[in-house]
Design an enzyme around this catalytic site. Structure first.
Site, PDB file in Angstrom:
ATOM      1  N   HIS A   1      -9.440   1.161   4.790  1.00  0.00           N
ATOM      2  CA  HIS A   1      -8.163   1.366   5.483  1.00  0.00           C
ATOM      3  C   HIS A   1      -8.389   2.341   6.638  1.00  0.00           C
ATOM      4  CE1 HIS A   1      -4.066   2.523   6.359  1.00  0.00           C
ATOM      5  NE2 HIS A   1      -3.698   1.422   5.743  1.00  0.00           N
TER       6      HIS A   1
ATOM      7  N   SER B   1       3.305  -2.627  10.362  1.00  0.00           N
ATOM      8  CA  SER B   1       4.747  -2.725  10.612  1.00  0.00           C
ATOM      9  C   SER B   1       5.338  -4.082  10.243  1.00  0.00           C
ATOM     10  CB  SER B   1       5.065  -2.346  12.073  1.00  0.00           C
ATOM     11  OG  SER B   1       4.737  -0.983  12.309  1.00  0.00           O
TER      12      SER B   1
ATOM     13  N   GLU C   1      -5.602  -4.982  10.604  1.00  0.00           N
ATOM     14  CA  GLU C   1      -4.532  -4.014  10.819  1.00  0.00           C
ATOM     15  C   GLU C   1      -4.791  -3.227  12.099  1.00  0.00           C
ATOM     16  OE1 GLU C   1      -2.472  -2.940   6.873  1.00  0.00           O
ATOM     17  OE2 GLU C   1      -4.190  -1.618   7.094  1.00  0.00           O
TER      18      GLU C   1
ATOM     19  N   GLY D   1       2.606   1.856  10.755  1.00  0.00           N
ATOM     20  CA  GLY D   1       3.626   2.892  10.614  1.00  0.00           C
ATOM     21  C   GLY D   1       4.356   3.239  11.901  1.00  0.00           C
TER      22      GLY D   1
ATOM     23  N   LYS E   1       0.045   4.297  -0.358  1.00  0.00           N
ATOM     24  CA  LYS E   1      -0.589   5.499   0.236  1.00  0.00           C
ATOM     25  C   LYS E   1      -0.336   6.713  -0.650  1.00  0.00           C
ATOM     26  CE  LYS E   1       0.165   3.360   4.699  1.00  0.00           C
ATOM     27  NZ  LYS E   1       0.130   3.520   6.125  1.00  0.00           N
TER      28      LYS E   1
ATOM     29  N   ASN F   1       0.873  -1.182   0.000  1.00  0.00           N
ATOM     30  CA  ASN F   1       0.000   0.000   0.000  1.00  0.00           C
ATOM     31  C   ASN F   1       0.906   1.227   0.000  1.00  0.00           C
ATOM     32  OD1 ASN F   1      -1.879   2.007   0.436  1.00  0.00           O
ATOM     33  ND2 ASN F   1      -2.295   1.448   2.571  1.00  0.00           N
TER      34      ASN F   1
ATOM     35  N   GLU G   1      -6.764   4.722   7.697  1.00  0.00           N
ATOM     36  CA  GLU G   1      -6.521   6.140   7.387  1.00  0.00           C
ATOM     37  C   GLU G   1      -7.725   6.753   6.677  1.00  0.00           C
ATOM     38  OE1 GLU G   1      -2.698   5.514   5.551  1.00  0.00           O
ATOM     39  OE2 GLU G   1      -1.871   5.041   7.525  1.00  0.00           O
TER      40      GLU G   1
HETATM   41  C1  PEP Z   1      -0.809   0.021   6.115  1.00  0.00           C
HETATM   42  O1  PEP Z   1      -0.898   1.229   6.090  1.00  0.00           O
HETATM   43  O2  PEP Z   1      -1.678  -0.693   5.588  1.00  0.00           O
HETATM   44  C2  PEP Z   1       0.361  -0.552   6.795  1.00  0.00           C
HETATM   45  C3  PEP Z   1       0.285  -1.807   7.153  1.00  0.00           C
HETATM   46  O3  PEP Z   1       1.425   0.277   7.012  1.00  0.00           O
HETATM   47  P1  PEP Z   1       2.859  -0.118   7.650  1.00  0.00           P
HETATM   48  O4  PEP Z   1       3.260  -1.433   7.037  1.00  0.00           O
HETATM   49  O5  PEP Z   1       3.759   1.010   7.254  1.00  0.00           O
HETATM   50  O6  PEP Z   1       2.669  -0.234   9.111  1.00  0.00           O
END
Ligand code: PEP
Length: 244
Positions: free
Chosen positions: A88, A203, A158, A164, A10, A8, A90
């Site tokens: 997601h 992460s 998630e 992040g 973003k 992803n 976000e």
């Molecule tokens: C995400 O935004 O879907 C995500 C998993 O981000 P990260 O791997 O950077 O934690």
């Protein structure tokens, strides 16, 4: 079920980043797992030209209309993309998207022929309060439409506090959550729920991928930051292949 690792990007990526995808296509074009990069709408057509599977990061629930700045699922499919993410965290947090809207976006994705990755996840406060499973079950009930099948739909767990941040739940916690999600999916969707892919996201990186992919009911990962560079993403793909 083929396992899936989805990146992803973003709000990252311009033309200068496309060579990252060419490198991935060269190294993993014949991967034994599904590899998808979900990217910004501005790049999707050119991302699709690399031969990798590509996805949108979000879509509008309507197929067309007076929605300035929005992108429909049909437009995403028209770029050559075959996947779309909905829900997601976000989008849920920054754009106040609720489960009903996310469900309607999933339906829009299917109607355009896209495979839909529906994201769910608890906040840090909900995690600390021990509410994780209640939150996730409610999100699944309300943001996964009844018509979901294993062929059209993937669920990504998630934890918001892991995205992040470099933090992840323990292996035991991921295991327990994914087992509970599987039970919940099977109760509602039967055999389709057994076959529906359950991704972990938050992460994931080369150094923790092996441990996470070894867990039962973890059928792959949704990866943010570590999907931006081929040198970071490639070992995660290799780790999923090794676990498959
Ligand atoms: C995400 O935004 O879907 C995500 C998993 O981000 P990260 O791997 O950077 O934690």
């Amino acid at each position: 079920m083929r396992k899936l690792v989805a990146g992803n990007w973003k709000m990252n990526g311009t033309s200068a980043d496309l060579p990252q995808l060419n490198a991935l296509a060269d190294q993993h074009g014949d991967a034994s797992v599904d590899v998808v990069i979900c990217g910004p709408a501005t790049l999707l057509s050119r991302m699709a030209d690399t031969g990798l599977s590509i996805g949108g990061e979000d879509c509008h629930p309507s197929s067309s209309g007076a929605y300035t700045g929005d992108i429909s699922a049909a437009m995403i499919a028209d770029t050559g993309a075959t996947y779309v993410i909905t829900g997601h965290s976000e989008r849920r947090t920054d754009h106040n998207e609720d489960d009903a809207l996310i469900a309607s976006k999933a339906t829009a994705g299917w109607n355009a022929g896209l495979h839909v990755i529906i994201c769910i996840g608890e906040s840090e406060a909900q995690y600390r309060a021990g509410e994780t499973l209640d939150i996730l079950r409610a999100q699944m009930d309300q943001s996964i439409p009844d018509a979901a099948t294993a062929e059209t739909t993937t669920i990504a767990y998630e934890p918001i506090w892991a995205i992040g941040t470099g933090l992840t739940p323990t292996a035991e916690e991921i295991s327990a959550v994914h087992a509970a999600l599987r039970v919940h999916l099977e109760a509602r969707f039967g055999a389709e729920g057994s076959a529906m892919r359950l991704l972990y996201g938050g992460s994931v990186k080369a150094s923790n991928a092996d441990e996470i992919f070894a867990l039962a009911n973890v059928d792959g990962a949704l990866v943010g930051g570590a999907s931006l560079k081929a040198t970071d993403f490639s070992p995660i793909i290799t780790a999923l292949e090794a676990s498959a």
